[in-house]
Structure formats: C-alpha cells, structure tokens
Design an enzyme around this catalytic site. Structure first.
Site, PDB file in Angstrom:
ATOM      1  N   HIS A 201      15.411  63.531  59.698  1.00  0.00           N
ATOM      2  CA  HIS A 201      15.168  62.483  58.696  1.00  0.00           C
ATOM      3  C   HIS A 201      13.802  62.710  58.067  1.00  0.00           C
ATOM      4  CE1 HIS A 201      14.604  58.612  56.795  1.00  0.00           C
ATOM      5  NE2 HIS A 201      13.652  58.254  57.637  1.00  0.00           N
TER       6      HIS A 201
ATOM      7  N   GLU B 137      23.270  77.272  43.454  1.00  0.00           N
ATOM      8  CA  GLU B 137      23.762  77.489  44.820  1.00  0.00           C
ATOM      9  C   GLU B 137      24.102  76.201  45.564  1.00  0.00           C
ATOM     10  OE1 GLU B 137      21.875  80.619  46.909  1.00  0.00           O
ATOM     11  OE2 GLU B 137      22.325  81.947  45.230  1.00  0.00           O
TER      12      GLU B 137
ATOM     13  N   HIS C 249      11.217  61.941  54.208  1.00  0.00           N
ATOM     14  CA  HIS C 249      10.970  61.081  53.042  1.00  0.00           C
ATOM     15  C   HIS C 249      10.589  61.951  51.826  1.00  0.00           C
ATOM     16  CE1 HIS C 249       9.606  57.489  55.869  1.00  0.00           C
ATOM     17  NE2 HIS C 249      10.878  57.822  56.043  1.00  0.00           N
TER      18      HIS C 249
ATOM     19  N   GLU D 230      14.219  55.335  64.756  1.00  0.00           N
ATOM     20  CA  GLU D 230      15.531  55.669  64.189  1.00  0.00           C
ATOM     21  C   GLU D 230      16.422  56.360  65.214  1.00  0.00           C
ATOM     22  OE1 GLU D 230      16.122  54.292  61.537  1.00  0.00           O
ATOM     23  OE2 GLU D 230      14.394  54.334  60.199  1.00  0.00           O
TER      24      GLU D 230
ATOM     25  N   HIS E 101      14.179  55.172  50.439  1.00  0.00           N
ATOM     26  CA  HIS E 101      13.633  55.456  51.763  1.00  0.00           C
ATOM     27  C   HIS E 101      13.568  56.970  52.049  1.00  0.00           C
ATOM     28  CE1 HIS E 101      13.565  54.401  56.336  1.00  0.00           C
ATOM     29  NE2 HIS E 101      13.058  55.587  56.117  1.00  0.00           N
TER      30      HIS E 101
HETATM   31  P1  13P Z   1       9.254  56.428  63.448  1.00  0.00           P
HETATM   32  O1  13P Z   1       7.752  56.616  63.422  1.00  0.00           O
HETATM   33  O2  13P Z   1       9.660  55.334  64.387  1.00  0.00           O
HETATM   34  O3  13P Z   1       9.964  57.732  63.693  1.00  0.00           O
HETATM   35  O4  13P Z   1       9.682  55.888  62.008  1.00  0.00           O
HETATM   36  C1  13P Z   1       9.443  56.634  60.850  1.00  0.00           C
HETATM   37  C2  13P Z   1      10.495  56.460  59.826  1.00  0.00           C
HETATM   38  O5  13P Z   1      10.614  57.278  58.945  1.00  0.00           O
HETATM   39  C3  13P Z   1      11.398  55.295  59.890  1.00  0.00           C
HETATM   40  O6  13P Z   1      12.476  55.416  59.028  1.00  0.00           O
HETATM   41 ZN    ZN Z   2      12.096  56.843  57.413  1.00  0.00          ZN
END
Ligand code: 13P
Ligand code: ZN
Length: 273
Positions: free
Chosen positions: A140, A170, A142, A116, A211
């Site tokens: 980023h 908040e 999940h 990413e 995602h």
């Molecule tokens: P990477 O292992 O390449 O960082 O990918 C993980 C991920 O969350 C892709 O969206």
């Molecule tokens: Zn991801």
C-alpha cells in the site's frame, strides 16, 4: 541475527527504500506485508520469541491459519526501514483460527503491525486462494498522481482502467485485469478491509479514493513494478491534461485487447464501456 541476515528481509527493506525514493511514503504513509515461505520461516525461527499476546484482528481467514507475515509497523516511516529494520518491521504468526496474530520478532521498541493489517490480511487470503499460494506480497502506497486523479475522474473501475490503459502502451500487458476503485472510506479496520478484498477477487490493483493504492504480487519486484507502472500511467495522463492542450490522439480503444493478446495476456474487455 538470522532475520537481519536473511534475503527475505533484504528484499522487504529494498522495496521500502524504493517506495520512499519515489516519494510515495510521506511520514508513516503506506505499508507492506509479505507472507513468508516455510523455508524462510525455518531460517528466521532461531530469532523468534513466542512470549507476546495474541491480538484479535476483527477479520478472519481460515486459509491463512498458522502463516507468518513480515509487516511494517504502524506509525513507522518507510525512510527509516533500512536504517533499523528491527525497530520498524515485525514478523507475526497467525493463530489456528485465522483471526489473531502475535508478534514473534521485531518492533524492538514496542508497537504493532500496520493499522491496515486487516486489509492486507484479507487481500492475502483472497490472493493466496486465487493463485494457489503463489501470491505473497501486498503493498500500500500514497502515490501523488493516482490520488490526484481520484478528484477529477468518476470513481468507477471502467473509467480508471480505460484511461490508465490508454496512457502508456505497456499498461494493457502489465495489468490486463484493470484497476478497481473504492470510494472514500475511513482507513484502517475491518470495513475498508472487506470492501478492498472483495475487489481483489477481480483486480490486482485497488485505488482508494483520496488516499492511495493497494497492489498485490507474487514477489517484491512484481508488486513494486505494478505500483510503479500504474502510477507512471497516472502521471502521464495528468501531465497531458496539464499542458492545457486538447488531446489530438490516444491509443485506440479497440486495439487495447489486441495489444495485450500480442503478449499472451487477456484484457478484461468488460471494463471497456
Ligand atoms: P500505518 O502507519 O498504520 O501503516 O498507516 C499508514 C497508512 O498509510 C494508513 O493507510
Ligand atoms: Zn494509507
């Protein structure tokens, strides 16, 4: 040992550990990048090697030419970052055109920065310009509850922003600009990077349907805290729904802006429709 002993690496690894402990990073899920200060680059430079090839990113940002980024490696697990940073993290230098990187430290067993990286890079470009260089972190993850909401709520900025603001008092203060939403797309690469960075002009938080989430911050605490706050409000909303009981009351919509204003923040009221 300059990099391994630096405060910046310690802060980077601590965020990775914290995210792992929250349950946001199954397998290699999620990634983190940090745009280093000049002083941090100078401190770490004794460890840098300039013998790796330039790699074109498929995206370009002239305002990031010559910058250095610390990044998690692609395929690397957040749970392993603190055990062996030099095998799981890298530092990359950006070329003079702002379209390629080369690894100058880390990933000692091979590999490259996160898949990413194009999204991180364009988000950094937008945020660095917008904040006059103050913004340094793109994160980023999940997180379960925000992902779950992308199956049951309409995928638009207004719905997500209003529901999340109303889920915890908040929230209008912590993220008065609201939450951007990207429909499901193929992860990695230039297309999702361009789409996300367009939204980053307006938001500090972008949800990727089915995602995960991208957040930005000036430092590791602010970026982690933002991810944590949004995910917690999503969890409260999901738990409320899962009681099966009807919602009897919520934070009044017409008080959200007043709540933000009480703490010196301006709510983006155009999201309240
Ligand atoms: P990477 O292992 O390449 O960082 O990918 C993980 C991920 O969350 C892709 O969206
Ligand atoms: Zn991801």
């Amino acid at each position: 040992m300059a990099v391994l002993e630096s405060e910046v690496l310690k802060g980077f690894v601590r965020l990775c550990d914290d995210g792992w402990q929250q349950g946001w990073h199954e397998r290699n899920g999620g990634n983190l990048t940090y745009r280093m200060t000049d002083a941090e680059v100078e401190e770490c430079k004794p460890d840098f090697k300039y013998d790796k090839p330039w790699v074109n990113m498929g995206v370009k940002a002239e305002n990031l030419a010559g910058e250095y980024f610390m990044a998690t490696g692609t395929g690397k697990y957040f749970r392993n970052m603190s055990l062996d940073p030099e095998a799981n993290i890298c530092i990359v230098e950006i070329n003079a055109e702002g379209d390629s990187y080369r690894i100058v430290w880390g990933l000692k067993n091979g590999g490259g920065p996160t898949s990413e990286f194009p999204s991180h890079y364009l988000n950094h470009s937008v945020k660095a310009a917008q904040t006059n260089g103050a913004s340094r972190v793109i994160y980023h993850a999940h997180p379960v509850n925000i992902i779950a909401l992308t199956f049951v709520l309409p995928l638009n900025h207004e719905t997500f922003s209003k529901i999340l603001w109303q889920s915890m008092t908040e929230c209008p203060i912590v993220y008065p600009n609201g939450v951007g939403v990207v429909e499901w797309m193929i992860p990695g690469g230039a297309e999702i990077a361009l789409r996300t960075s367009e939204l980053m002009k307006r938001f500090d938080i972008v949800v990727w349907a089915h995602h995960g989430m991208f957040v930005t911050g000036n430092d590791f605490d602010l970026a982690f805290g933002l991810m944590h706050t949004v995910e917690k409000s999503a969890e409260i909303y999901i738990r409320m729904l899962s009681t099966g009981l009807p919602m009897l009351q919520t934070i009044p919509e017409d008080k959200l802006a007043e709540c933000a204003a009480a703490y010196g923040c301006k709510l983006d009221e155009s999201l309240l429709k």
